[in-house]
Design a protein around this motif. Structure first.
Motif: not given
Length: 470
Positions: A198-199, A203, A205, A377-378, A393-397
């Motif tokens: 998730y993090r 960087n 996916e 987020g998760e 924010d779910k996009t920027t996390k």
């Protein structure tokens, strides 16, 4: 399956005090502040004084009933005060309590149970050794054994890892909060990234990652210019706890073990929190194809909170001689009896399968909340070791610890207890007793829903107002 309802004080919360803490709790908390050391931490965020507990329910001195999704920090795997286990305890207390490391039928029976529950193909390859009463003791022993066996000194640990508070255990714990005031711990410890998809520290996916974290670990070992010599051991949690209940990418553990063994490095799996059926299997590594050299155990092995710890390790790394590692309270006979009782309870009530079923039920409920809440987020985890990560924010996390702090306080006032962890203190860590019922989970989820409404009013309205202005 047999009903687990009778092993709980109730299946609902009970509100006696109009607000928390109640008056009796206030008095005891005040006295605690005056006469007990300042290192007390849990009552700071869960300010109650406890009177009794059974199953997944805690009663404070004011008569309030709380749902315990904290589980004594992952210790109470078969619940508070489980009378099935207490029968074993009472019988042992009447016969023998302290026996140092002399053989007893009680202790040897537990060792046989532990080895019997390993995968059949490796059962004959391992031995058991008990240490002091805490998980830190087990970690210290594992590090010592690895150093004696290899003749090397270094240790590689992983970011997000938590292994305890004694000098060696703290040295391999990554959280700088616990380390920043200590100028000297055991030397030659280095940290590498854990598989935290998730993090991702690289960087990437998850679907495009080619185990970059494992490749980085291998690069450190194969190059002569990483600054890190080949260590005695690596230590990691198969499912990280304090780091945020982080489940690594499938295949990560296998790759790490393969790389470590290629360089003759001993692999220590810290199963202190993930073990004893917490994730649905006896030990979490058994859900993978990774096979460690040393396994540390503690916490849930005491069944209902009795202190016990030790190592399960391969016979071929047996390197220490008599008295190379000792401890006055290793293998306490009452704790051992409690562990035997917990084993038998788990088998009789099929808790291994129940943990998987009830854990999936809880995750399903939490994922509904995730879909409805812009700040979750998760939801992740396995069995009854679950993490819920809060973000702005779910996009920027971007981490949102402030929201979780407010959410936790609102849940507490509604009588739900849980711990907070993660790299940014933005993860709700759920480690309830494995015997928690669906009814209790349903009540807990309703509490979360009510708390979310209050938190949304505080945090969502300013965002909507800002968007409207823009």
């Amino acid at each position: 399956m047999k009903s687990l309802k009778k092993y709980h004080l109730s299946e609902r919360v009970k509100i006696v005090s109009p607000s928390l803490p109640g008056e009796k709790s206030k008095a005891l908390l005040k006295l605690q502040g005056e006469i007990e050391g300042n290192v007390v931490s849990y009552p700071k965020n869960m300010p109650i004084a406890i009177k009794r507990a059974k199953g997944s329910i805690i009663e404070d001195v004011d008569g309030n009933h709380f749902i315990d999704f904290f589980g004594g920090c992952g210790v109470l795997n078969v619940g508070h005060g489980n009378e099935y286990v207490l029968d074993y305890v009472k019988e042992q207390q009447s016969e023998l309590i302290h026996a140092l490391d002399f053989p007893t039928e009680n202790k040897l029976a537990l060792i046989q149970k532990i080895l019997k529950h390993l995968p059949k193909e490796i059962q004959g390859n391992y031995k058991v050794s008990f240490g002091g009463p805490t998980g830190s003791d087990a970690v210290e022993a594992a590090i010592k054994l690895a150093k004696i066996k290899t003749g090397r000194d270094g240790i590689i640990a992983f970011s997000g890892g938590y292994h305890g508070m004694t000098s060696g255990a703290l040295a391999v714990t990554s959280d700088t909060f616990f380390r920043k005031k200590i100028t000297s711990l055991i030397p030659n410890v280095h940290f590498v990234p854990y598989s935290y998809c998730y993090r991702c520290p690289f960087n990437k996916e998850e679907n495009s990652c080619d185990y970059d974290c494992a490749k980085h670990f291998e690069w450190i070992l194969e190059t002569g210019h990483s600054g890190i010599t080949i260590p005695a051991a690596i230590i990691l949690e198969p499912l990280q706890g304090e780091g945020g209940n982080i489940l690594p990418k499938e295949g990560f553990l296998e790759r790490i073990v393969e790389i470590a063994h290629k360089y003759g490095i001993i692999v220590i799996f810290d199963e202190i929190q993930s073990g004893f059926y917490r994730t649905g299997s006896f030990l979490e590594f058994m859900n993978t194809r990774a096979v460690p050299d040393i396994i540390t155990f503690s916490k849930g092995f005491g069944g209902i909170g009795f202190p016990i710890s030790g190592l399960i390790y391969k016979k071929n790394i047996e390197a220490w001689k008599s008295a190379d590692h000792i401890g006055t309270f290793r293998g306490n006979q009452v704790s051992i009896a409690a562990a035997r009782g917990a084993f038998d309870f788990i088998e009789e009530y099929n808790i291994e399968e129940y943990t998987k079923t009830i854990g999936s039920y809880l995750v399903e409920k939490l994922r509904v909340l995730e879909s409805e809440n812009p700040f979750i987020g998760e939801v992740r985890g396995k069995g009854m070791m679950i993490g819920v990560e809060f973000v702005k924010d779910k996009t920027t996390k971007e981490p949102f610890p402030e929201y979780l702090k407010k959410f936790r306080a609102e849940c507490f006032q509604r009588r739900l207890l849980f711990e907070v962890g993660g790299h940014y203190n933005n993860v709700m860590r759920l480690v309830p007793p494995l015997i928690t019922t669906k009814n209790i989970i349903d009540v807990a989820i309703e509490i979360m829903k009510d708390a979310i409404v209050v938190c949304m009013e505080e945090y969502m309205e300013p965002i909507l107002a800002k968007n409207k202005t823009e």
